[in-house]
Write a protein that holds these residues in place. Sequence first.
Motif, PDB file in Angstrom:
ATOM      1  N   PHE A  56       0.815  -1.222   0.000  1.00  0.00           N
ATOM      2  CA  PHE A  56       0.000   0.000   0.000  1.00  0.00           C
ATOM      3  C   PHE A  56       0.852   1.278   0.000  1.00  0.00           C
ATOM      4  O   PHE A  56       0.323   2.363  -0.247  1.00  0.00           O
ATOM      5  CB  PHE A  56      -0.939   0.015   1.202  1.00  0.00           C
ATOM      6  CG  PHE A  56      -1.945  -1.103   1.185  1.00  0.00           C
ATOM      7  CD1 PHE A  56      -3.128  -0.986   0.473  1.00  0.00           C
ATOM      8  CD2 PHE A  56      -1.693  -2.286   1.861  1.00  0.00           C
ATOM      9  CE1 PHE A  56      -4.052  -2.023   0.432  1.00  0.00           C
ATOM     10  CE2 PHE A  56      -2.601  -3.335   1.831  1.00  0.00           C
ATOM     11  CZ  PHE A  56      -3.784  -3.200   1.115  1.00  0.00           C
ATOM     12  N   ASP A  57       2.147   1.167   0.277  1.00  0.00           N
ATOM     13  CA  ASP A  57       2.984   2.360   0.412  1.00  0.00           C
ATOM     14  C   ASP A  57       2.951   3.249  -0.817  1.00  0.00           C
ATOM     15  O   ASP A  57       2.896   4.483  -0.722  1.00  0.00           O
ATOM     16  CB  ASP A  57       4.442   1.962   0.687  1.00  0.00           C
ATOM     17  CG  ASP A  57       4.680   1.506   2.105  1.00  0.00           C
ATOM     18  OD1 ASP A  57       3.690   1.170   2.795  1.00  0.00           O
ATOM     19  OD2 ASP A  57       5.846   1.455   2.531  1.00  0.00           O
ATOM     20  N   GLU A 108       3.658  -4.263   6.142  1.00  0.00           N
ATOM     21  CA  GLU A 108       4.407  -3.082   6.602  1.00  0.00           C
ATOM     22  C   GLU A 108       3.805  -1.830   5.965  1.00  0.00           C
ATOM     23  O   GLU A 108       3.353  -1.858   4.816  1.00  0.00           O
ATOM     24  CB  GLU A 108       5.870  -3.251   6.183  1.00  0.00           C
ATOM     25  CG  GLU A 108       6.726  -2.020   6.229  1.00  0.00           C
ATOM     26  CD  GLU A 108       7.156  -1.658   7.629  1.00  0.00           C
ATOM     27  OE1 GLU A 108       6.523  -0.733   8.189  1.00  0.00           O
ATOM     28  OE2 GLU A 108       8.101  -2.267   8.145  1.00  0.00           O
ATOM     29  N   PHE A 109       3.818  -0.728   6.734  1.00  0.00           N
ATOM     30  CA  PHE A 109       3.261   0.525   6.217  1.00  0.00           C
ATOM     31  C   PHE A 109       4.244   1.696   6.275  1.00  0.00           C
ATOM     32  O   PHE A 109       3.939   2.761   5.736  1.00  0.00           O
ATOM     33  CB  PHE A 109       1.972   0.880   6.965  1.00  0.00           C
ATOM     34  CG  PHE A 109       0.858  -0.071   6.660  1.00  0.00           C
ATOM     35  CD1 PHE A 109       0.059   0.113   5.552  1.00  0.00           C
ATOM     36  CD2 PHE A 109       0.641  -1.188   7.460  1.00  0.00           C
ATOM     37  CE1 PHE A 109      -0.953  -0.782   5.239  1.00  0.00           C
ATOM     38  CE2 PHE A 109      -0.362  -2.087   7.167  1.00  0.00           C
ATOM     39  CZ  PHE A 109      -1.169  -1.892   6.053  1.00  0.00           C
ATOM     40  N   HIS A 110       5.390   1.510   6.930  1.00  0.00           N
ATOM     41  CA  HIS A 110       6.406   2.559   6.963  1.00  0.00           C
ATOM     42  C   HIS A 110       5.828   3.934   7.324  1.00  0.00           C
ATOM     43  O   HIS A 110       6.229   4.956   6.780  1.00  0.00           O
ATOM     44  CB  HIS A 110       7.143   2.643   5.628  1.00  0.00           C
ATOM     45  CG  HIS A 110       7.901   1.394   5.287  1.00  0.00           C
ATOM     46  ND1 HIS A 110       7.536   0.549   4.263  1.00  0.00           N
ATOM     47  CD2 HIS A 110       9.007   0.829   5.847  1.00  0.00           C
ATOM     48  CE1 HIS A 110       8.380  -0.468   4.189  1.00  0.00           C
ATOM     49  NE2 HIS A 110       9.279  -0.325   5.148  1.00  0.00           N
ATOM     50  N   PHE A 115       0.331  -9.417  11.216  1.00  0.00           N
ATOM     51  CA  PHE A 115       0.463  -8.126  11.902  1.00  0.00           C
ATOM     52  C   PHE A 115       0.448  -6.994  10.896  1.00  0.00           C
ATOM     53  O   PHE A 115       0.676  -7.195   9.692  1.00  0.00           O
ATOM     54  CB  PHE A 115       1.743  -8.067  12.744  1.00  0.00           C
ATOM     55  CG  PHE A 115       3.032  -8.242  11.968  1.00  0.00           C
ATOM     56  CD1 PHE A 115       3.536  -7.239  11.157  1.00  0.00           C
ATOM     57  CD2 PHE A 115       3.751  -9.430  12.062  1.00  0.00           C
ATOM     58  CE1 PHE A 115       4.720  -7.402  10.448  1.00  0.00           C
ATOM     59  CE2 PHE A 115       4.933  -9.618  11.355  1.00  0.00           C
ATOM     60  CZ  PHE A 115       5.409  -8.605  10.540  1.00  0.00           C
ATOM     61  N   LEU A 116       0.195  -5.786  11.396  1.00  0.00           N
ATOM     62  CA  LEU A 116       0.359  -4.532  10.673  1.00  0.00           C
ATOM     63  C   LEU A 116       1.487  -3.767  11.354  1.00  0.00           C
ATOM     64  O   LEU A 116       1.409  -3.486  12.549  1.00  0.00           O
ATOM     65  CB  LEU A 116      -0.926  -3.695  10.714  1.00  0.00           C
ATOM     66  CG  LEU A 116      -2.235  -4.390  10.330  1.00  0.00           C
ATOM     67  CD1 LEU A 116      -3.413  -3.429  10.518  1.00  0.00           C
ATOM     68  CD2 LEU A 116      -2.181  -4.900   8.894  1.00  0.00           C
ATOM     69  N   GLU A 117       2.507  -3.420  10.601  1.00  0.00           N
ATOM     70  CA  GLU A 117       3.702  -2.811  11.216  1.00  0.00           C
ATOM     71  C   GLU A 117       3.821  -1.327  10.881  1.00  0.00           C
ATOM     72  O   GLU A 117       3.613  -0.915   9.736  1.00  0.00           O
ATOM     73  CB  GLU A 117       4.967  -3.534  10.740  1.00  0.00           C
ATOM     74  CG  GLU A 117       6.241  -2.988  11.369  1.00  0.00           C
ATOM     75  CD  GLU A 117       7.484  -3.636  10.804  1.00  0.00           C
ATOM     76  OE1 GLU A 117       8.544  -2.965  10.788  1.00  0.00           O
ATOM     77  OE2 GLU A 117       7.426  -4.798  10.370  1.00  0.00           O
ATOM     78  N   ASP A 118       4.204  -0.546  11.901  1.00  0.00           N
ATOM     79  CA  ASP A 118       4.445   0.890  11.762  1.00  0.00           C
ATOM     80  C   ASP A 118       3.361   1.562  10.927  1.00  0.00           C
ATOM     81  O   ASP A 118       3.600   2.137   9.864  1.00  0.00           O
ATOM     82  CB  ASP A 118       5.840   1.148  11.198  1.00  0.00           C
ATOM     83  CG  ASP A 118       6.872   1.222  12.307  1.00  0.00           C
ATOM     84  OD1 ASP A 118       6.519   1.607  13.433  1.00  0.00           O
ATOM     85  OD2 ASP A 118       8.046   0.897  12.059  1.00  0.00           O
ATOM     86  N   VAL A 119       2.167   1.514  11.476  1.00  0.00           N
ATOM     87  CA  VAL A 119       0.974   1.987  10.762  1.00  0.00           C
ATOM     88  C   VAL A 119       0.913   3.505  10.659  1.00  0.00           C
ATOM     89  O   VAL A 119       0.382   4.055   9.688  1.00  0.00           O
ATOM     90  CB  VAL A 119      -0.289   1.443  11.446  1.00  0.00           C
ATOM     91  CG1 VAL A 119      -0.437  -0.050  11.200  1.00  0.00           C
ATOM     92  CG2 VAL A 119      -0.285   1.722  12.956  1.00  0.00           C
ATOM     93  N   LEU A 120       1.393   4.197  11.686  1.00  0.00           N
ATOM     94  CA  LEU A 120       1.454   5.658  11.720  1.00  0.00           C
ATOM     95  C   LEU A 120       2.806   6.038  12.306  1.00  0.00           C
ATOM     96  O   LEU A 120       3.478   5.215  12.933  1.00  0.00           O
ATOM     97  CB  LEU A 120       0.347   6.244  12.615  1.00  0.00           C
ATOM     98  CG  LEU A 120      -1.065   6.457  12.056  1.00  0.00           C
ATOM     99  CD1 LEU A 120      -1.790   5.127  11.929  1.00  0.00           C
ATOM    100  CD2 LEU A 120      -1.849   7.386  12.984  1.00  0.00           C
ATOM    101  N   VAL A 133       2.182  -3.841  15.243  1.00  0.00           N
ATOM    102  CA  VAL A 133       3.566  -3.905  15.705  1.00  0.00           C
ATOM    103  C   VAL A 133       4.169  -2.510  15.655  1.00  0.00           C
ATOM    104  O   VAL A 133       4.011  -1.794  14.672  1.00  0.00           O
ATOM    105  CB  VAL A 133       4.405  -4.854  14.822  1.00  0.00           C
ATOM    106  CG1 VAL A 133       5.872  -4.792  15.218  1.00  0.00           C
ATOM    107  CG2 VAL A 133       3.898  -6.279  14.920  1.00  0.00           C
ATOM    108  N   GLY A 134       4.879  -2.122  16.716  1.00  0.00           N
ATOM    109  CA  GLY A 134       5.612  -0.855  16.693  1.00  0.00           C
ATOM    110  C   GLY A 134       6.596  -0.773  17.842  1.00  0.00           C
ATOM    111  O   GLY A 134       6.427  -1.454  18.838  1.00  0.00           O
ATOM    112  N   SER A 135       7.624   0.045  17.770  1.00  0.00           N
ATOM    113  CA  SER A 135       8.066   0.607  16.517  1.00  0.00           C
ATOM    114  C   SER A 135       9.580   0.661  16.538  1.00  0.00           C
ATOM    115  O   SER A 135      10.194   1.033  17.543  1.00  0.00           O
ATOM    116  CB  SER A 135       7.495   2.012  16.323  1.00  0.00           C
ATOM    117  OG  SER A 135       8.140   2.694  15.286  1.00  0.00           O
TER     118      SER A 135
END
Length: 399
Positions: free
Chosen positions: A158-159, A198-200, A222-227, A247-249
Amino acid sequence: MKITAIETLQWAEYPRLMIVRVHTDEGIIGLGETVDKIPGAKGALHGTIAPLVLGQDPLDIEGLWQFVMDNIMYHGYAGAETRALSAFEIALWDIMGKKYNIPLYHLLGGKTRDKIPTYNTCIGFGAYQDYQAWHDDAGALAKSLLADGISAMKIWPFDQYSEESFGQYITHPQIEAGLEPIKKIRDAVGLEMEIGVEFHFRWNRVSMERIARALEPYNILFLEDVLPAVHPDEIKLLGQRTTIPIVGSELLMTRWQMREWMEKHVAPIYMTDPVWNGGIAETRKMAYMAETFGVPLVLHNVAGPICHAVCMHLGAHIPNLFYVESVRAFYKSYFSVLSELEVVVENGRLNLPIGPGLGVTLNPEILQRPDLTRQLSEGPGLANGRRSMGDHWAVEEIR
């Protein structure tokens, strides 16, 4: 034992990576490493940290760490200085292990496991173009990873769609396009492969809620570094609106930055990177803090063979480990060029290094390569045995 020199090694072929060698008067050389934004970390290591630690005892790891942190915290510590300190501190543990001829995990107090669970971050390098592969056919990539003994993978489909709106809005067609690699993985291998996304920190919460809803049916790990990590309250709210763990961060440096997240119960899984966050001891302290809150930890690991070895030792020791990140494209390509470290993955788990300290030996020929840039700081240093800054203005030579 005294520290006589601090050396940095960089190769043009691997511009993200900086290896550190800490030399001693007993001939023992400790290895450390950091990754990304290397010019700043290199300048901090040679310009700020080396004058503080040259001439000091490398076995006093905690004392030297506290002294350096006392100095760099004065100007704000969560950037280049902390990455440089991380690389230096890791080299000190390597020295201690070599001095007493025992592996790092024994120095830490021993193992809780013999094999380390891992997920593959799908970056490309050399013959393993895993980044392009998940864009072309993520299902075929999943089959390739499973054939290599890897049963969990991470991608970030999605990035690319955040650029146009600065992460403020994602359209339905963009969400459908982002789902395509996920669908291909599930169609190709079903639930044999765990999928992390991952969403950076590309998106705001309203966009992430829309993305998370679309991902719910696909059994995402998991969803990583969403915001951005500076918005813990928004991240917590997002976590309350999805069943997928957040997950963070990796952006939280030292236990002090992670403390607010823990106190607010921001995420059910924490992540940190030992070559960024302050080093081995700091990672262990952060892991113990997370364990106190009943939360598991992921070790971020996207660098070179030294970082990988550190994460293996820490992963063996930490009781509340969730996963250690790894990159097939790295350990199957340049790890063997730089070092003698052998990486084996079987049934989704990685092996431990063998040997004293980190268990990593650099290949001698890499020190003769024409693309090597070497910088050396040596001499007696400026601290003269000092272990606390005291009055900064009275010691302007190291202020």
